[in-house]
Design an enzyme around this catalytic site. Structure first.
Site, PDB file in Angstrom:
ATOM      1  N   ASP A  24       0.846  -1.189   0.000  1.00 13.66           N
ATOM      2  CA  ASP A  24       0.000   0.000   0.000  1.00 13.66           C
ATOM      3  C   ASP A  24       0.884   1.242   0.000  1.00 13.66           C
ATOM      4  O   ASP A  24       2.074   1.177   0.330  1.00 13.66           O
ATOM      5  CB  ASP A  24      -0.908  -0.027   1.231  1.00 13.66           C
ATOM      6  CG  ASP A  24      -1.871   1.130   1.266  1.00 13.66           C
ATOM      7  OD1 ASP A  24      -2.555   1.378   0.259  1.00 13.66           O
ATOM      8  OD2 ASP A  24      -1.941   1.821   2.301  1.00 13.66           O
ATOM      9  N   ASP A  26      -0.315   5.172   0.859  1.00 19.48           N
ATOM     10  CA  ASP A  26      -0.574   6.113   1.951  1.00 19.48           C
ATOM     11  C   ASP A  26      -0.529   5.388   3.288  1.00 19.48           C
ATOM     12  O   ASP A  26      -1.256   4.420   3.518  1.00 19.48           O
ATOM     13  CB  ASP A  26      -1.947   6.770   1.775  1.00 19.48           C
ATOM     14  CG  ASP A  26      -1.970   7.787   0.646  1.00 19.48           C
ATOM     15  OD1 ASP A  26      -1.075   8.639   0.622  1.00 19.48           O
ATOM     16  OD2 ASP A  26      -2.871   7.708  -0.210  1.00 19.48           O
TER      17      ASP A  26
END
Length: 348
Positions: A24, A26
């Site tokens: 991922d 953020d």
């Protein structure tokens, strides 16, 4: 085969056990425009150990080229083919159901518009053009007019697809409304629930793994409700790093469908073995920490010794607490959330 319900042991560094990290962005690689501490070194060393990396994001507003450029500026070398966005996953879902050349009303940013056009569909901006589908993804420029056009089209029978349903978006100033919050406006107006292409649905991960030809992927994320729930949905192991949205306390209280397989302070946890807690005389022990649930309350105990590798003193406490809480829950015991308290600062 689905992974086990609890924390897993890995006697070698994760970068040696798993052939692909689905990472991922953020809260894991960066927060807003700022890098997450130790992300660059963790990923660099994982690649040197032979682990492939694809960055998998629910953010559908940006094109892969833009994401790759930002990562490279943060000393994480990246090419556009190393990025898989929810926009690409949503476009794939649309293309699998709609005829080539079908009109799609796109509510979102350049990344979503490009992805929809790339699969042979026609991007439109108005419900008056009678689109076959509406696809909605996050963009800071989305406003009332775009949401209204989406509502008009969905009310007229257009298939409603969302790139993702994240309620919040991490920024440098805190947590802002995410795509899920904006999608809810259209859903409330129409009463129609959209199909979601992004995490926690497994589509995004499956597309990324297929692109790389991976046989044993590891999901890496900071959010239990999207990243780690998506790992469970795909039947793959997930590493929860404590650098973003979901805290150590959240992990202890996690529902079975959102539980991680591994816990780590940050991306350096890809480079070390992981020891799962074990039960000892009613306590769940991990390294120098132990935990148990008694009378619906979580109790912690410190013991001599600690696990090798990263900052295990803090993380081992979280691992032991998770094992105790999850075991109690799986056996029908009630855990008082107030008894969990704070398990120390977010590691990382």
């Amino acid at each position: 085969m689905p992974v086990g319900p609890g924390l897993l042991s890995c006697e070698v560094p994760l970068a040696e056990r798993y052939d692909l990290a689905l990472v991922d962005l953020d809260g894991v690689a960066y927060r807003g425009r700022k890098p997450i501490p130790h992300a660059a070194e963790g990923l660099s060393d994982a690649r040197l150990a032979g682990m492939d990396v694809v960055f998998v994001t629910n953010n559908a507003s940006r094109e892969p080229e833009s994401v790759a450029h930002q990562l490279t500026e943060l000393e994480i070398p990246c090419s556009p083919r190393d990025v898989m966005t929810a926009a690409q996953a949503a476009a794939t879902l649309l293309a699998e159901r709609l005829d080539p050349g079908s009109r799609v009303l796109v509510v979102g940013g350049p990344g979503l518009r490009t992805a929809v056009g790339a699969v042979g569909l026609v991007v439109v901006d108005s419900a008056e053009e009678l689109p076959a589908a509406v696809v909605q993804g996050y963009s800071a420029d989305v406003g009332w007019r775009q949401l209204a056009e989406a509502a008009y089209a969905v009310e007229a029978g257009a298939w409603f697809v969302a790139s993702n349903l994240d309620r919040t978006l991490p920024t440098e100033r805190g947590f802002a409304p995410g795509n899920g919050a904006l999608v809810s406006a259209v859903q409330t107006a129409t009463g129609v629930e959209p199909v979601s292409a992004g995490k926690p649905e497994p589509t995004l991960y499956q597309l990324a793994a297929r692109r790389r030809g991976a046989s044993n992927p590891l999901v890496v994320g900071d959010r239990l409700d999207t990243d780690l729930a998506g790992a469970r949905a795909a039947g793959w192991a997930g590493l929860h790093v404590l650098t973003g949205v979901s805290t150590a306390r959240d992990a202890v209280l996690a529902r079975p469908a959102e539980r991680p397989s591994y816990l780590g302070a940050d991306l350096r946890s890809l480079l070390v073995p992981h020891v799962a807690p074990h039960e000892d005389a009613g306590w769940w022990v991990c390294g120098g920490a132990a935990a148990r649930v008694v009378g619906a309350r979580l109790e912690l105990d410190e013991r001599s010794g600690s696990s090798p590798g990263e900052r295990r003193d803090e993380v081992d406490r979280v691992r032991a607490a998770c094992a105790a809480a999850w075991d109690a829950s799986d056996h029908g015991e009630t855990l008082d959330p107030d008894s969990v308290g704070a398990l120390g600062p977010r590691a990382g």
